[in-house]
Write an enzyme that holds these catalytic residues in place. Structure first.
Site, mmCIF file in Angstrom:
data_model
loop_
_atom_site.group_PDB
_atom_site.id
_atom_site.type_symbol
_atom_site.label_atom_id
_atom_site.label_comp_id
_atom_site.label_asym_id
_atom_site.label_seq_id
_atom_site.Cartn_x
_atom_site.Cartn_y
_atom_site.Cartn_z
ATOM 1 N N TYR A 1 -2.190 -1.196 10.994
ATOM 2 C CA TYR A 1 -2.342 -1.800 9.604
ATOM 3 C C TYR A 1 -1.595 -1.485 8.718
ATOM 4 C CZ TYR A 1 -3.974 -1.133 4.656
ATOM 5 O OH TYR A 1 -4.031 -1.266 3.466
ATOM 6 N N LYS B 1 1.735 -3.870 6.805
ATOM 7 C CA LYS B 1 2.187 -3.590 5.236
ATOM 8 C C LYS B 1 3.747 -3.554 4.916
ATOM 9 C CE LYS B 1 -1.762 -4.173 3.243
ATOM 10 N NZ LYS B 1 -2.333 -5.546 2.921
ATOM 11 N N SER C 1 0.839 -1.440 0.033
ATOM 12 C CA SER C 1 -0.181 0.075 0.170
ATOM 13 C C SER C 1 0.951 1.047 0.091
ATOM 14 C CB SER C 1 -0.900 0.158 1.158
ATOM 15 O OG SER C 1 -1.412 1.364 1.353
HETATM 16 N N1 UFG Z 1 -12.549 11.011 3.316
HETATM 17 C C1 UFG Z 1 -13.549 11.731 3.378
HETATM 18 N N2 UFG Z 1 -14.752 11.278 4.178
HETATM 19 C C2 UFG Z 1 -14.997 10.114 4.129
HETATM 20 C C3 UFG Z 1 -13.844 8.979 3.945
HETATM 21 C C4 UFG Z 1 -12.884 9.523 3.353
HETATM 22 O O1 UFG Z 1 -13.458 12.928 3.420
HETATM 23 O O2 UFG Z 1 -16.086 9.408 4.655
HETATM 24 C C5 UFG Z 1 -11.304 11.489 2.818
HETATM 25 C C6 UFG Z 1 -10.119 11.172 3.544
HETATM 26 O O3 UFG Z 1 -10.228 12.136 4.835
HETATM 27 C C7 UFG Z 1 -9.040 10.902 2.600
HETATM 28 C C8 UFG Z 1 -9.848 10.662 1.356
HETATM 29 O O4 UFG Z 1 -11.152 10.833 1.554
HETATM 30 O O5 UFG Z 1 -8.578 12.411 2.469
HETATM 31 C C9 UFG Z 1 -9.505 9.178 1.098
HETATM 32 O O6 UFG Z 1 -9.901 8.330 2.246
HETATM 33 P P1 UFG Z 1 -9.918 6.868 2.078
HETATM 34 O O7 UFG Z 1 -10.289 6.471 3.358
HETATM 35 O O8 UFG Z 1 -10.847 6.330 0.719
HETATM 36 O O9 UFG Z 1 -8.619 6.393 1.797
HETATM 37 P P2 UFG Z 1 -7.315 6.627 2.593
HETATM 38 O O10 UFG Z 1 -6.441 7.374 1.414
HETATM 39 O O11 UFG Z 1 -7.352 7.157 3.850
HETATM 40 O O12 UFG Z 1 -6.630 5.204 2.636
HETATM 41 C C10 UFG Z 1 -6.375 4.256 1.370
HETATM 42 C C11 UFG Z 1 -6.543 2.876 1.877
HETATM 43 C C12 UFG Z 1 -5.911 2.336 2.783
HETATM 44 C C13 UFG Z 1 -4.385 2.600 2.476
HETATM 45 C C14 UFG Z 1 -4.208 4.200 2.314
HETATM 46 C C15 UFG Z 1 -2.986 4.348 1.864
HETATM 47 O O13 UFG Z 1 -7.684 2.803 2.384
HETATM 48 O O14 UFG Z 1 -5.881 1.132 2.929
HETATM 49 O O15 UFG Z 1 -5.075 4.444 1.367
HETATM 50 O O16 UFG Z 1 -2.620 5.852 1.596
HETATM 51 F F1 UFG Z 1 -3.469 2.407 3.566
#
Ligand code: UFG
Length: 340
Positions: free
Chosen positions: A153, A157, A128
């Site tokens: 988590y 990785k 990831s």
């Molecule tokens: N976000 C929101 N509202 C929500 C959900 C997410 O604003 O309800 C925002 C988050 O703050 C972030 C973006 O959308 O800025 C993406 O969030 P995600 O949860 O979809 O994804 P992440 O980037 O946090 O995480 C993903 C994967 C992880 C991995 C990570 C690596 O889900 O498994 O990328 O950067 F580790």
């Protein structure tokens, strides 16, 4: 070394695993799926079979159960493994670290142990972009430093990458590729398979589609005071079918005996940063459906920006993200509607 075109897909009923199984079959691989259905449904197997018109051997086995997993190795003659089976909820890993270390490390070590025991050659590991943490320079390349993990988590990785590196160095039989995914989104264009989050989604796109469908009242956009063009976080959203095809490219490289080193790492992203707000607006526009949203506080652990330099995968794997983001967002909505 040329090896056979049969592959075990652990976690093959999950979001990335199921789409990868389809693309592997399309590319001429025969696929065996092992999954304990802890975060997925058996009906996904039917979906893969419908899309590919093939019967898929399915083993309902927990990859943490070494004895049961040995049975899978005894029953099937695959030479490669793509290892997806893992827990992936960042927040849950903070409150239940042992659950994550136990599951994510043991399952991968069992796979590697049995590959050694049975003389199976190739393994692709689901890593990831989380390993880069809050990167000092963007876009991140495979040479960018890994930052200390901010969640158990993320730590699993990094630890699994290191375990794979060490096994590739130690065991003549073992060859490994770690794929560092950015943000996988979308669904199969047929809307027969897609993402099936249990309970309230943690990830952005399933939350958007459920809000558009009226299942959730509104989307919280976590933070609009980041140092980014519109104040919301930047991510690199990679279409799930493109991501699945990166696994095929990685496996082709291994089975064709083209690896330059026994352990290689590739970023799998588009190289294109998209803000959270931009993604929400784009989803609304291409699908003609409103997504009620408001800005709330930042979510702990989120990095402001992360996106890939995918040059290495483009050049060495001959893989490139090709799907248009609008099509990806249409597929995500079509999939959500199919669940109604
Ligand atoms: N976000 C929101 N509202 C929500 C959900 C997410 O604003 O309800 C925002 C988050 O703050 C972030 C973006 O959308 O800025 C993406 O969030 P995600 O949860 O979809 O994804 P992440 O980037 O946090 O995480 C993903 C994967 C992880 C991995 C990570 C690596 O889900 O498994 O990328 O950067 F580790």
């Amino acid at each position: 070394m040329k090896t056979n075109k049969s592959v075990l897909v652990s976690g093959g009923t999950g979001f990335i695993g199921s789409h990868t199984a389809v693309e592997l079959i399309n590319a001429g691989y025969s696929v065996v799926i092992v999954d304990n259905l802890s975060n997925s449904e058996a009906t996904v197997i039917d979906g893969i079979e419908r899309i590919t018109s093939q019967k898929i051997p399915f083993e309902n086995v927990d990859t943490c159960d070494l004895k049961a997993l040995r049975g899978v190795f005894e029953r099937h003659d695959f030479d490669s493994v793509i290892h997806f089976a893992a827990f992936k909820a960042v927040g849950e890993s903070v409150s239940e670290p042992l659950k994550y270390y136990q599951n994510n490390l043991v399952s991968f070590m069992n796979i590697l142990e049995l590959m050694k025991e049975f003389g199976r050659h190739n393994v692709v590991f689901s890593s990831s972009a989380t390993v880069y943490g809050d990167a000092d320079e963007l876009p991140v390349t495979e040479q960018s430093p890994r930052k200390p993990a901010t969640s158990p988590y993320g730590n699993t990785k990094q630890m699994c990458e290191d375990i794979l590196r060490d096994c590739c160095a130690a065991y003549p039989v073992t060859h490994g590729i770690a794929l560092r995914y950015f943000n996988p989104i979308g669904a199969h264009p047929t809307a027969i398979i897609g993402e099936l989050p249990r309970g309230v989604p943690n990830n952005l796109v399933p939350f958007i589609t459920q809000t558009a469908a009226g299942i959730r009242k509104e989307l919280s956009i976590f933070g609009n005071d980041y140092d980014t063009p519109d104040g919301t976080c930047l991510r690199d959203y990679i279409d799930i079918v493109d991501l699945a095809r990166a696994h095929v490219a990685a496996l082709d490289r291994m089975t064709d005996g083209k690896m330059q080193q026994k352990y290689e790492i590739f970023n799998v992203g588009t190289g294109r940063p998209v803000s959270v707000l931009e993604l929400v607006k784009r989803f609304e526009r291409v699908n003609g459906v409103p997504v009620p949203h408001r800005f709330t506080a930042r979510r702990e652990g989120d990095v402001p920006s992360v996106y890939a330099d995918p040059t290495l995968a483009n050049e060495v794997l001959g893989w490139k993200a090709t799907r248009d983001l609008d099509d990806t967002l249409r597929a995500a909505w079509k999939w959500q509607q199919s669940l109604a």
